[in-house]
Design an enzyme around this catalytic site. Structure first.
Site, PDB file in Angstrom:
ATOM      1  N   LYS A  44       0.848  -1.289  -0.339  1.00 58.38           N
ATOM      2  CA  LYS A  44       0.228   0.007   0.207  1.00 58.38           C
ATOM      3  C   LYS A  44       0.900   1.434   0.147  1.00 58.38           C
ATOM      4  O   LYS A  44       0.475   2.248   0.358  1.00 58.38           O
ATOM      5  CB  LYS A  44      -0.793   0.222   1.486  1.00 58.38           C
ATOM      6  CG  LYS A  44      -1.900  -1.197   1.207  1.00 58.38           C
ATOM      7  CD  LYS A  44      -2.216  -0.459   2.911  1.00 58.38           C
ATOM      8  CE  LYS A  44      -3.458  -1.958   3.934  1.00 58.38           C
ATOM      9  NZ  LYS A  44      -4.311  -1.383   4.742  1.00 58.38           N
ATOM     10  N   LYS A  46       2.347   2.052   2.377  1.00 54.31           N
ATOM     11  CA  LYS A  46       2.725   2.448   3.866  1.00 54.31           C
ATOM     12  C   LYS A  46       3.290   1.914   4.503  1.00 54.31           C
ATOM     13  O   LYS A  46       3.704   0.201   4.745  1.00 54.31           O
ATOM     14  CB  LYS A  46       0.988   2.481   4.552  1.00 54.31           C
ATOM     15  CG  LYS A  46       0.459   3.301   3.819  1.00 54.31           C
ATOM     16  CD  LYS A  46      -1.115   2.688   4.791  1.00 54.31           C
ATOM     17  CE  LYS A  46      -1.649   4.212   5.690  1.00 54.31           C
ATOM     18  NZ  LYS A  46      -3.438   3.816   6.240  1.00 54.31           N
TER      19      LYS A  46
HETATM   20  N1  C2G Z   1     -10.507   5.862  10.315  1.00 59.45           N
HETATM   21  C1  C2G Z   1     -11.311   6.523  10.830  1.00 59.45           C
HETATM   22  N2  C2G Z   1     -10.925   7.311  11.493  1.00 59.45           N
HETATM   23  C2  C2G Z   1      -9.860   8.374  11.230  1.00 59.45           C
HETATM   24  C3  C2G Z   1      -8.758   7.561  10.956  1.00 59.45           C
HETATM   25  C4  C2G Z   1      -8.724   6.046  10.767  1.00 59.45           C
HETATM   26  O1  C2G Z   1     -12.382   6.455  10.750  1.00 59.45           O
HETATM   27  N3  C2G Z   1      -9.123   9.824  11.327  1.00 59.45           N
HETATM   28  C5  C2G Z   1     -10.646   4.228   9.610  1.00 59.45           C
HETATM   29  C6  C2G Z   1     -11.075   4.717   8.510  1.00 59.45           C
HETATM   30  O2  C2G Z   1     -11.367   4.441   7.428  1.00 59.45           O
HETATM   31  C7  C2G Z   1     -10.542   2.743   8.032  1.00 59.45           C
HETATM   32  C8  C2G Z   1     -10.279   2.281   9.181  1.00 59.45           C
HETATM   33  O3  C2G Z   1     -10.433   3.887  10.586  1.00 59.45           O
HETATM   34  O4  C2G Z   1     -11.633   3.116   8.061  1.00 59.45           O
HETATM   35  C9  C2G Z   1      -8.550   1.507   9.394  1.00 59.45           C
HETATM   36  O5  C2G Z   1      -7.588   3.561   9.405  1.00 59.45           O
HETATM   37  P1  C2G Z   1      -6.489   3.001   8.225  1.00 59.45           P
HETATM   38  O6  C2G Z   1      -5.699   1.988   9.913  1.00 59.45           O
HETATM   39  O7  C2G Z   1      -5.901   3.999   7.845  1.00 59.45           O
HETATM   40  O8  C2G Z   1      -6.611   1.430   7.659  1.00 59.45           O
HETATM   41  P2  C2G Z   1      -6.179   1.579   5.550  1.00 59.45           P
HETATM   42  O9  C2G Z   1      -4.530   1.910   5.741  1.00 59.45           O
HETATM   43  O10 C2G Z   1      -7.078   2.615   5.142  1.00 59.45           O
HETATM   44  O11 C2G Z   1      -6.264   0.324   5.755  1.00 59.45           O
HETATM   45  O12 C2G Z   1      -7.951  -2.822   2.726  1.00 59.45           O
HETATM   46  C10 C2G Z   1      -9.128  -1.764   3.297  1.00 59.45           C
HETATM   47  C11 C2G Z   1      -7.400  -1.688   3.741  1.00 59.45           C
HETATM   48  O13 C2G Z   1      -7.124  -2.540   4.794  1.00 59.45           O
HETATM   49  C12 C2G Z   1      -7.912   0.005   5.316  1.00 59.45           C
END
Ligand code: C2G
Length: 132
Positions: A44, A46
């Site tokens: 990703k 990341k």
């Molecule tokens: N999230 C949120 N508010 C934030 C940060 C994150 O609601 N301020 C939510 C994101 O929308 C997601 C969850 O927390 O639903 C996890 O966020 P991340 O760890 O950033 O996940 P991401 O890297 O977006 O990975 O296959 C899908 C991916 O694995 C999602």
């Protein structure tokens, strides 16, 4: 018994992560969270600060979470939903529309993100903090 599933990195677990997990749990009786592995995150573009094993333990300890599985690929969602008999796929609206294709096997729900907090921001703060 309604099962929901969600996916994420959950790096430097913060209130945004807790809010969405807690809100998902309002729509189901059982919540499965797939946590992205470090290798998948590399794909990703990341790099999580907290190692995968620790991110799993922290999410597992959350009272709203019933099961944690690894996320190792983009394509596993369909198989996970069928295996876990998930009724709802839920994720933050930063992904709005990206997973609509799953709607033939479950409901797809996008919840609003918590403003003002992100793992990226926390990683930057930590990087600039003096070593204690
Ligand atoms: N999230 C949120 N508010 C934030 C940060 C994150 O609601 N301020 C939510 C994101 O929308 C997601 C969850 O927390 O639903 C996890 O966020 P991340 O760890 O950033 O996940 P991401 O890297 O977006 O990975 O296959 C899908 C991916 O694995 C999602």
């Amino acid at each position: 018994m309604k099962t929901a599933i969600t996916y994420g990195t959950f790096d430097m677990f913060h209130i945004g992560h807790l809010n969405i997990i807690r809100r998902i749990r309002e729509h189901c009786d059982r919540l499965i969270v797939a946590v992205s592995t470090d290798e998948f995150n590399a794909g990703k573009g990341k790099k999580a600060f907290i190692p995968f094993e620790d991110r799993v333990e922290i999410v597992k300890a959350c009272r709203y979470v019933d099961k944690v599985i690894p996320e190792t690929s983009w394509e596993q969602k369909r198989e996970d939903i069928l295996r876990e008999k998930a009724d709802i796929f839920v994720i933050g609206d930063d992904w709005k529309g990206k997973f609509d294709h799953l709607s033939d096997i479950c409901s797809v729900m996008y919840l609003s993100r918590t403003p003002g907090v992100s793992s990226t921001m926390l990683r930057k703060i930590r990087a600039s903090a003096p070593d204690e």
